[in-house]
Design an enzyme around this catalytic site. Structure first.
Site, PDB file in Angstrom:
ATOM      1  N   ARG A  52       8.725   8.055   6.620  1.00  0.00           N
ATOM      2  CA  ARG A  52       8.302   9.366   7.121  1.00  0.00           C
ATOM      3  C   ARG A  52       8.774   9.605   8.554  1.00  0.00           C
ATOM      4  O   ARG A  52       9.081  10.737   8.935  1.00  0.00           O
ATOM      5  CB  ARG A  52       6.789   9.494   7.012  1.00  0.00           C
ATOM      6  CG  ARG A  52       6.326   9.589   5.561  1.00  0.00           C
ATOM      7  CD  ARG A  52       4.852   9.302   5.369  1.00  0.00           C
ATOM      8  NE  ARG A  52       4.032  10.267   6.089  1.00  0.00           N
ATOM      9  CZ  ARG A  52       2.700  10.157   6.224  1.00  0.00           C
ATOM     10  NH1 ARG A  52       2.061   9.135   5.664  1.00  0.00           N
ATOM     11  NH2 ARG A  52       2.029  11.063   6.886  1.00  0.00           N
TER      12      ARG A  52
ATOM     13  N   ARG B 101       0.845  -1.195   0.000  1.00  0.00           N
ATOM     14  CA  ARG B 101       0.000   0.000   0.000  1.00  0.00           C
ATOM     15  C   ARG B 101       0.875   1.239   0.000  1.00  0.00           C
ATOM     16  O   ARG B 101       1.952   1.229   0.577  1.00  0.00           O
ATOM     17  CB  ARG B 101      -0.822   0.088   1.287  1.00  0.00           C
ATOM     18  CG  ARG B 101      -1.524  -1.185   1.627  1.00  0.00           C
ATOM     19  CD  ARG B 101      -2.169  -1.015   3.004  1.00  0.00           C
ATOM     20  NE  ARG B 101      -2.543  -2.326   3.520  1.00  0.00           N
ATOM     21  CZ  ARG B 101      -3.144  -2.515   4.691  1.00  0.00           C
ATOM     22  NH1 ARG B 101      -3.398  -1.480   5.465  1.00  0.00           N
ATOM     23  NH2 ARG B 101      -3.450  -3.722   5.086  1.00  0.00           N
TER      24      ARG B 101
ATOM     25  N   TYR C 118      12.420   4.082  -1.675  1.00  0.00           N
ATOM     26  CA  TYR C 118      11.598   5.262  -1.386  1.00  0.00           C
ATOM     27  C   TYR C 118      12.452   6.517  -1.396  1.00  0.00           C
ATOM     28  O   TYR C 118      13.641   6.478  -1.036  1.00  0.00           O
ATOM     29  CB  TYR C 118      10.942   5.152  -0.004  1.00  0.00           C
ATOM     30  CG  TYR C 118       9.678   4.340   0.023  1.00  0.00           C
ATOM     31  CD1 TYR C 118       8.468   4.891  -0.363  1.00  0.00           C
ATOM     32  CD2 TYR C 118       9.688   3.015   0.464  1.00  0.00           C
ATOM     33  CE1 TYR C 118       7.288   4.151  -0.324  1.00  0.00           C
ATOM     34  CE2 TYR C 118       8.519   2.257   0.503  1.00  0.00           C
ATOM     35  CZ  TYR C 118       7.322   2.836   0.113  1.00  0.00           C
ATOM     36  OH  TYR C 118       6.172   2.107   0.153  1.00  0.00           O
TER      37      TYR C 118
ATOM     38  N   ASP D 267       0.202   5.219   1.332  1.00  0.00           N
ATOM     39  CA  ASP D 267      -0.799   5.982   2.087  1.00  0.00           C
ATOM     40  C   ASP D 267      -1.409   7.104   1.282  1.00  0.00           C
ATOM     41  O   ASP D 267      -0.862   7.519   0.265  1.00  0.00           O
ATOM     42  CB  ASP D 267      -0.122   6.614   3.317  1.00  0.00           C
ATOM     43  CG  ASP D 267       0.032   5.604   4.419  1.00  0.00           C
ATOM     44  OD1 ASP D 267      -0.675   4.586   4.387  1.00  0.00           O
ATOM     45  OD2 ASP D 267       0.864   5.847   5.302  1.00  0.00           O
TER      46      ASP D 267
END
Lengths: 244, 244
Positions: A197, A50, A110, A52
């Protein structure tokens, strides 16, 4: 039946994340609708993981099985033409029938973008987290190295617990400056919920001098989310690449 | 009372253009709301001109009169903080009381971005018009020069008629290639409704070989909208600068 692997890029701003939801537009939802229109039949699309709400992707991977005849070369252009303008099917490939975009993923890359400027830029605001104050770049570069290797990343995990535990392997982790941006690139065998994050939030606390040098290593050892920095906004995060 | 001149940047995608409307969010509407909150009193904001729904700006100019005490240096940051993330007040200056952003404008600079690629890029889609086919760049460079000088631009005017007639002076008009983009830059003393978008549509017809060389000059002489190319989408258009 063929098994089709898709590479997908999207601006996540206007979506409630990747995963199908009862209420709200999701990337999986829009893609499944386009696939149904292109192949004439509903089918399930499985993502590598997934993303977000608000997170972007340059190279999300997903797969679906179809008996439809559309040639694989035509799939990207056909699906993209059926999708909203903020989603692109970049590539399609036929893969072995047992290929699974989530379970077979070996590494994910990422990127988190920090926009270092006092004032807003309306053309960048959707794609980066703006930070108006000084950041010690060379310290951030040093500190991020503590993440490389296999560690328990519990300190950087959001409340949600993963069934797979919280040990992950990070292959590379870098901080670079490009024009007005500080870019954080992390490649690992998997990521916990909000991990990038939370790492970025911690790096900012270090860079601005609120956490002392050596904090990254210490926080990692604590295995306690409350010791790390805050979760930075989704809009600065990009899923760049998934490798198999 | 002071007369305040603002320089404003915005991503126009989510707005029904500059001008206040009964229904729908507009840039003037959002800015007037922010000014009311910052200065404690409703006041009218006058723009250098309307931009259409979906058109962007890097340097739109507007002015308003206020008895409020907020120091001019603080206005950009205060207003920007009260605005949605796709609008930025870049600069504020106190100007003579009779300065008028529309009537005193000497030149405007518009830029139109053509994204030359077969496939969509979700991060560029909002800010450029994608063109998937070949364009003859050197021919477009030559043809655009016909616009320079004072001309009746009736052929490039949308149905709406301007009270000022259709003669305008173009100071510079250039086509340049930057990476995957073809950029059209036009500076003039004023622009008719849809003029830059109709000029760009015509340049594309020339560049793709549908209109023969020499067409720009001929179309200009015809003073007939039906002879020119189509109106390209708003999303590729940027108001870059207004000079006084």
């Amino acid at each position: 039946m063929r098994n089709i692997k898709l590479t997908i890029a999207y601006d996540g701003t206007n979506y409630k994340g990747w995963q199908l939801q009862k209420n709200g537009r999701t990337l999986q939802g829009e893609l499944e609708k386009a696939i149904e229109r292109a192949f004439g039949k509903k089918c399930r699309l499985y993502g590598s993981g997934r993303t977000d709400s608000g997170v972007h992707a340059k190279g999300q991977i997903a797969h679906f099985k179809t008996a439809g005849k559309l040639p694989v070369k035509k799939i990207p252009i056909v699906l993209t033409s059926l999708l909203p303008q903020d989603i692109q099917v970049v590539r399609a490939e036929e893969v072995p029938f047992d290929f699974h975009s989530q379970f077979d993923a070996k590494t994910k890359h990422y990127e988190y973008r920090i926009f270092c400027r006092k004032t807003r830029d309306p053309f960048i605001e959707r794609y980066a987290y703006r930070w108006a104050y000084k950041l010690n770049l060379s310290l951030m570069k040093k500190e991020i190295a503590a993440l490389i290797g296999e560690h328990d990343f519990k300190s950087f995990q959001a409340a949600d617990k993963s069934a797979r535990g919280s040990v992950r392997k990070i292959y590379s982790a870098r901080v670079t400056k490009r024009k007005q941006f500080i870019i954080i690139d992390i490649v690992g065998n998997g990521f916990l919920y909000n991990m990038v994050r939370n790492i970025t939030g911690t790096l900012i606390e270090i860079g601005r001098g609120y956490f002392p040098p050596g904090s990254m290593k210490k926080i990692l050892k604590m295995k306690d989310r409350t010791t790390a920095g805050p979760t930075v906004p989704a809009k600065g995060l990009f899923l760049v690449e998934v490798k198999y």
